[in-house]
Design a protein around this motif. Structure first.
Motif, mmCIF file in Angstrom:
data_model
loop_
_atom_site.group_PDB
_atom_site.id
_atom_site.type_symbol
_atom_site.label_atom_id
_atom_site.label_comp_id
_atom_site.label_asym_id
_atom_site.label_seq_id
_atom_site.Cartn_x
_atom_site.Cartn_y
_atom_site.Cartn_z
ATOM 1 N N GLN A 30 -3.852 -7.728 6.838
ATOM 2 C CA GLN A 30 -4.711 -8.108 5.715
ATOM 3 C C GLN A 30 -4.421 -9.529 5.254
ATOM 4 O OE1 GLN A 30 -5.847 -6.703 1.165
ATOM 5 N NE2 GLN A 30 -4.313 -5.583 2.297
ATOM 6 N N ARG A 56 0.412 -5.301 -7.263
ATOM 7 C CA ARG A 56 -0.489 -6.444 -7.150
ATOM 8 C C ARG A 56 0.229 -7.761 -7.424
ATOM 9 N NH1 ARG A 56 -5.979 -6.261 -7.334
ATOM 10 N NH2 ARG A 56 -5.648 -8.470 -6.885
ATOM 11 N N GLU A 80 0.822 -1.200 0.000
ATOM 12 C CA GLU A 80 0.000 0.000 0.000
ATOM 13 C C GLU A 80 0.864 1.262 0.000
ATOM 14 O OE1 GLU A 80 -0.260 -2.581 1.882
ATOM 15 O OE2 GLU A 80 -2.331 -3.297 1.994
ATOM 16 N N ARG A 87 -6.231 -11.795 -3.841
ATOM 17 C CA ARG A 87 -7.379 -11.283 -3.078
ATOM 18 C C ARG A 87 -7.040 -10.046 -2.251
ATOM 19 N NH1 ARG A 87 -8.250 -16.956 -2.347
ATOM 20 N NH2 ARG A 87 -7.433 -16.935 -0.228
ATOM 21 N N GLU A 88 -5.777 -9.683 -2.212
ATOM 22 C CA GLU A 88 -5.389 -8.491 -1.445
ATOM 23 C C GLU A 88 -5.920 -7.222 -2.098
ATOM 24 O OE1 GLU A 88 -1.461 -7.913 0.702
ATOM 25 O OE2 GLU A 88 -0.943 -9.481 -0.719
ATOM 26 N N ARG A 89 -6.238 -6.262 -1.265
ATOM 27 C CA ARG A 89 -6.629 -4.930 -1.735
ATOM 28 C C ARG A 89 -5.515 -3.963 -1.386
ATOM 29 N NH1 ARG A 89 -12.909 -4.248 0.297
ATOM 30 N NH2 ARG A 89 -13.744 -6.177 -0.616
ATOM 31 N N TYR A 109 0.380 0.022 -10.131
ATOM 32 C CA TYR A 109 -0.680 -0.756 -9.499
ATOM 33 C C TYR A 109 -0.543 -2.237 -9.840
ATOM 34 C CZ TYR A 109 -5.338 -2.554 -8.482
ATOM 35 O OH TYR A 109 -6.383 -3.305 -8.021
ATOM 36 N N LEU A 118 -5.653 -0.680 -2.414
ATOM 37 C CA LEU A 118 -6.209 0.671 -2.376
ATOM 38 C C LEU A 118 -7.102 0.898 -1.164
ATOM 39 C CD1 LEU A 118 -7.169 1.214 -6.127
ATOM 40 C CD2 LEU A 118 -5.149 2.052 -4.915
ATOM 41 N N ARG A 119 -7.768 -0.141 -0.686
ATOM 42 C CA ARG A 119 -8.678 0.027 0.445
ATOM 43 C C ARG A 119 -8.779 -1.300 1.177
ATOM 44 N NH1 ARG A 119 -14.167 -0.771 1.355
ATOM 45 N NH2 ARG A 119 -14.359 -1.619 -0.750
ATOM 46 N N TRP A 120 -8.625 -1.276 2.501
ATOM 47 C CA TRP A 120 -8.743 -2.499 3.297
ATOM 48 C C TRP A 120 -9.371 -2.172 4.631
ATOM 49 C CZ3 TRP A 120 -9.373 -7.273 2.719
ATOM 50 C CH2 TRP A 120 -9.199 -8.165 3.782
#
Length: 333
Positions: free
Chosen positions: A171, A161, A44, A194-196, A157, A198-200
């Motif tokens: 997370q 990822r 992040e 499955r990780e985010r 991005y 931008l937002r978690w």
């Protein structure tokens, strides 16, 4: 050279001095506020570094269009770029260590630096060609800048990822617990998909190492503490759930394995229920502690399978970055 001319040069350089000073001050405040969070959110913060750098460059591009706000915009741009330096420098070490599979950290660092230099050189040559193409057209220059910025954001991005880190932050640990509990694939590639970045929202719902007063509040705090300690008897943590969060008191001498148990316990409690109203009676306290005890029993049954999955898929249970606080307590077993 006359003293008056030298003094005039100093006055002319005041905007540059203010801009640089504003950037330095911003980097100090930023490092003070979020310095302890970099280890728990490498992906992040790596993406944040690139995004905030693009914001700073965009402010520099917009500044000439607003002559009465040039100093403000360029100062904010300088602050954004120094924040980028802090975040990028902090996350580079973790990412470099991830690629140093044979403990060849110096070798990987050297190659990373050489690669960055080569890319910068190519960028310089391409930039010269593009500068000749746009010539003196400000509109084309801004359009090209917007296009290249969008490509830069998308590339970063996708690059972030693609990272399959072996360390467990809040997370990844939550996704791993869910995967093992549901019988889903728990390898690093599956978790990374499955990780985010931008937002978690779920990661902040498990708070380890909190203050006693933050976990237990209200007129029934003493009763709730005693009942929760009984429900967690034999553990090096005491859980309490209220609102949409689960808070854990950690015991003195709590090690990485103990923190993993506390996190798994809290995560399983969250899987059963997402929100808890404040307790209003002794019956509410007993009901809440029944849920805590049930989640503990589920944790004891799940943990062996979880540890087997950690060993099988190359997760590092010794590199936990769960965002735990520094508060520790002593209590009788």
């Amino acid at each position: 050279r006359s003293p008056s001319r030298g003094l005039g040069d100093v006055y002319k350089r005041q905007p540059q001095v203010l801009r640089d000073g504003f950037g330095m001050l911003g980097s100090l405040i930023f490092a003070f506020c979020v310095g302890s969070r970099f280890d728990g959110g490498v992906k992040e913060w790596r993406l944040f570094a690139d995004l905030i750098n693009d914001v700073g460059l965009s402010l520099d591009m917009v500044a000439p269009l607003l002559p009465h706000r040039v100093l403000l915009l360029t100062s904010c741009g300088a602050m954004c770029k120094t924040m980028c330096g802090v975040a990028a420098g902090a996350t580079r070490a973790s990412i470099t260590a991830h690629f140093a599979l044979r403990d060849n950290l110096a070798d990987v660092s050297t190659k990373e630096g050489a690669q960055e230099t080569a890319v910068s050189l190519v960028g310089l040559l391409v930039g010269l060609a593009l500068a000749r193409a746009v010539h003196l057209s400000h509109a084309r220059a801004r359009l090209l800048f917007a296009l290249l910025t969008a490509v830069h954001v998308l590339a970063n991005y996708r690059g972030v990822r693609s990272l399959c880190l072996c360390s467990l932050n809040a997370q990844r640990a939550a996704l791993l617990v869910d995967a093992v509990a549901n019988g889903a694939p728990a390898d690093r590639a599956a978790i990374a998909r499955r990780e985010r970045v931008l937002r978690w929202p779920v990661a902040s719902r498990v708070l380890l190492g909190v203050r006693l007063g933050d976990a237990f509040r209200g007129p029934l705090a003493g009763l709730a503490l005693a009942a929760a300690a009984e429900a967690c008897a034999g553990e090096r943590h005491v859980l309490w759930a209220e609102g949409g969060r689960v808070r854990a008191l950690l015991r003195d001498g709590c090690e990485q394995a103990d923190m993993l148990r506390a996190f798994v316990h809290a995560r399983l409690l969250l899987r059963a229920r997402t929100r808890w109203p404040p307790v209003a009676s002794a019956a509410d306290v007993r009901e809440r502690c029944t849920e805590v005890a049930a989640a503990r029993a589920e944790m004891c049954a799940l943990l062996p399978r979880l540890l087997d999955s950690v060993r099988e898929h190359g997760w590092s249970a010794l590199r936990l970055h769960l965002g735990e606080g520094a508060h520790r307590y002593s209590w009788e077993a």
